[in-house]
Design a protein around this motif. Structure first.
Motif, mmCIF file in Angstrom:
data_model
loop_
_atom_site.group_PDB
_atom_site.id
_atom_site.type_symbol
_atom_site.label_atom_id
_atom_site.label_comp_id
_atom_site.label_asym_id
_atom_site.label_seq_id
_atom_site.Cartn_x
_atom_site.Cartn_y
_atom_site.Cartn_z
ATOM 1 N N GLY A 10 -42.990 42.370 -13.384
ATOM 2 C CA GLY A 10 -41.942 41.481 -13.885
ATOM 3 C C GLY A 10 -40.577 42.110 -14.008
ATOM 4 O O GLY A 10 -39.590 41.392 -14.207
ATOM 5 N N GLY A 11 -40.482 43.426 -13.890
ATOM 6 C CA GLY A 11 -39.188 44.095 -14.038
ATOM 7 C C GLY A 11 -38.174 43.626 -13.009
ATOM 8 O O GLY A 11 -37.030 43.314 -13.348
ATOM 9 N N LEU A 12 -38.574 43.549 -11.769
ATOM 10 C CA LEU A 12 -37.673 43.088 -10.715
ATOM 11 C C LEU A 12 -37.395 41.593 -10.859
ATOM 12 O O LEU A 12 -36.267 41.145 -10.630
ATOM 13 N N ALA A 13 -38.392 40.840 -11.271
ATOM 14 C CA ALA A 13 -38.203 39.395 -11.450
ATOM 15 C C ALA A 13 -37.094 39.107 -12.457
ATOM 16 O O ALA A 13 -36.291 38.183 -12.258
ATOM 17 N N GLU A 14 -37.018 39.880 -13.520
ATOM 18 C CA GLU A 14 -35.973 39.678 -14.527
ATOM 19 C C GLU A 14 -34.585 39.865 -13.917
ATOM 20 O O GLU A 14 -33.673 39.074 -14.170
ATOM 21 N N ALA A 15 -34.422 40.897 -13.101
ATOM 22 C CA ALA A 15 -33.123 41.135 -12.458
ATOM 23 C C ALA A 15 -32.789 40.007 -11.481
ATOM 24 O O ALA A 15 -31.646 39.537 -11.422
ATOM 25 N N MET A 16 -33.778 39.558 -10.726
ATOM 26 C CA MET A 16 -33.544 38.477 -9.764
ATOM 27 C C MET A 16 -33.219 37.166 -10.480
ATOM 28 O O MET A 16 -32.392 36.383 -10.004
ATOM 29 N N ASP A 17 -33.830 36.939 -11.638
ATOM 30 C CA ASP A 17 -33.512 35.753 -12.438
ATOM 31 C C ASP A 17 -32.046 35.753 -12.854
ATOM 32 O O ASP A 17 -31.370 34.716 -12.800
ATOM 33 N N ILE A 18 -31.544 36.908 -13.273
ATOM 34 C CA ILE A 18 -30.146 37.016 -13.694
ATOM 35 C C ILE A 18 -29.218 36.644 -12.548
ATOM 36 O O ILE A 18 -28.279 35.855 -12.711
ATOM 37 N N LEU A 19 -29.484 37.185 -11.371
ATOM 38 C CA LEU A 19 -28.639 36.880 -10.214
ATOM 39 C C LEU A 19 -28.730 35.400 -9.855
ATOM 40 O O LEU A 19 -27.721 34.765 -9.549
ATOM 41 N N GLY A 20 -29.921 34.848 -9.902
ATOM 42 C CA GLY A 20 -30.099 33.425 -9.615
ATOM 43 C C GLY A 20 -29.355 32.545 -10.598
ATOM 44 O O GLY A 20 -28.720 31.557 -10.201
ATOM 45 N N GLU A 21 -29.423 32.895 -11.881
ATOM 46 C CA GLU A 21 -28.715 32.114 -12.903
ATOM 47 C C GLU A 21 -27.209 32.142 -12.685
ATOM 48 O O GLU A 21 -26.505 31.199 -13.033
ATOM 49 N N GLU A 22 -26.704 33.228 -12.106
ATOM 50 C CA GLU A 22 -25.268 33.379 -11.839
ATOM 51 C C GLU A 22 -24.897 32.852 -10.451
ATOM 52 O O GLU A 22 -23.765 33.018 -10.006
ATOM 53 N N ASN A 23 -25.867 32.271 -9.750
ATOM 54 C CA ASN A 23 -25.659 31.719 -8.408
ATOM 55 C C ASN A 23 -25.200 32.784 -7.412
ATOM 56 O O ASN A 23 -24.329 32.555 -6.575
ATOM 57 N N ILE A 24 -25.818 33.960 -7.515
ATOM 58 C CA ILE A 24 -25.529 35.085 -6.620
ATOM 59 C C ILE A 24 -26.717 35.256 -5.693
ATOM 60 O O ILE A 24 -27.852 35.409 -6.150
ATOM 61 N N SER A 25 -26.447 35.239 -4.392
ATOM 62 C CA SER A 25 -27.512 35.377 -3.406
ATOM 63 C C SER A 25 -27.726 36.842 -3.033
ATOM 64 O O SER A 25 -26.766 37.600 -2.877
#
Length: 142
Positions: free
Chosen positions: A80-95
């Motif tokens: 889940g460590g990487l998932a948390e970082a990817m969630d942050i980018l997704g929430e900020e609409n960063i691809s």
């Protein structure tokens, strides 16, 4: 920001070995790499300890190379460590255009190289959420 070398190589035996040999001959340490292939050509992405010298030496040998800014982040080395970082980018609409793992760990954290559609916005977003960025000193050290 970190500097990444992108090399365009023919998909032929020995091409990757040649690049690795050049880096060895020049005393340049490969810290992370990614290979993406197509039918006739591939893209080799490298993080090395001296990107400017590597670019110079590769170009001098006729290899097509460019330097791209990327970021490096540290994520908890657990499920889940990487998932948390990817969630942050997704929430900020960063691809995420692409990513790959960095060789080694920093304490209990895994290290990941990212190319984003907006690196500056990504740095700001992960910084607000306390995801630690890799420093050039950490990346380029031997």
């Amino acid at each position: 920001m970190l500097k990444q070398l992108s090399l365009f190589l023919e998909n032929k035996p020995g091409r990757l070995a040649n690049v690795c040999r050049i880096m060895a001959q020049e005393g340049i340490n490969i810290r992370a790499l990614s290979v993406a292939d197509a039918t006739d050509f591939g893209v080799l992405r490298l993080i090395v300890d001296d990107p400017d010298l590597a670019e110079e030496k590769l170009k001098a040998r006729g290899i097509i190379v460019s330097i791209t800014d990327v970021i490096g982040i540290k994520v908890p080395d657990r499920p889940g460590g990487l998932a948390e970082a990817m969630d942050i980018l997704g929430e900020e609409n960063i691809s995420v255009e692409y990513m790959y793992a960095f060789v080694g760990k920093s304490g209990d954290q895994a290290m990941v190289i990212l190319r984003l559609d907006d690196n500056a916005k990504g740095v700001e977003a992960v910084g607000r959420r306390r995801i630690e960025l890799m420093t050039p000193e950490e990346v380029y050290q031997n």
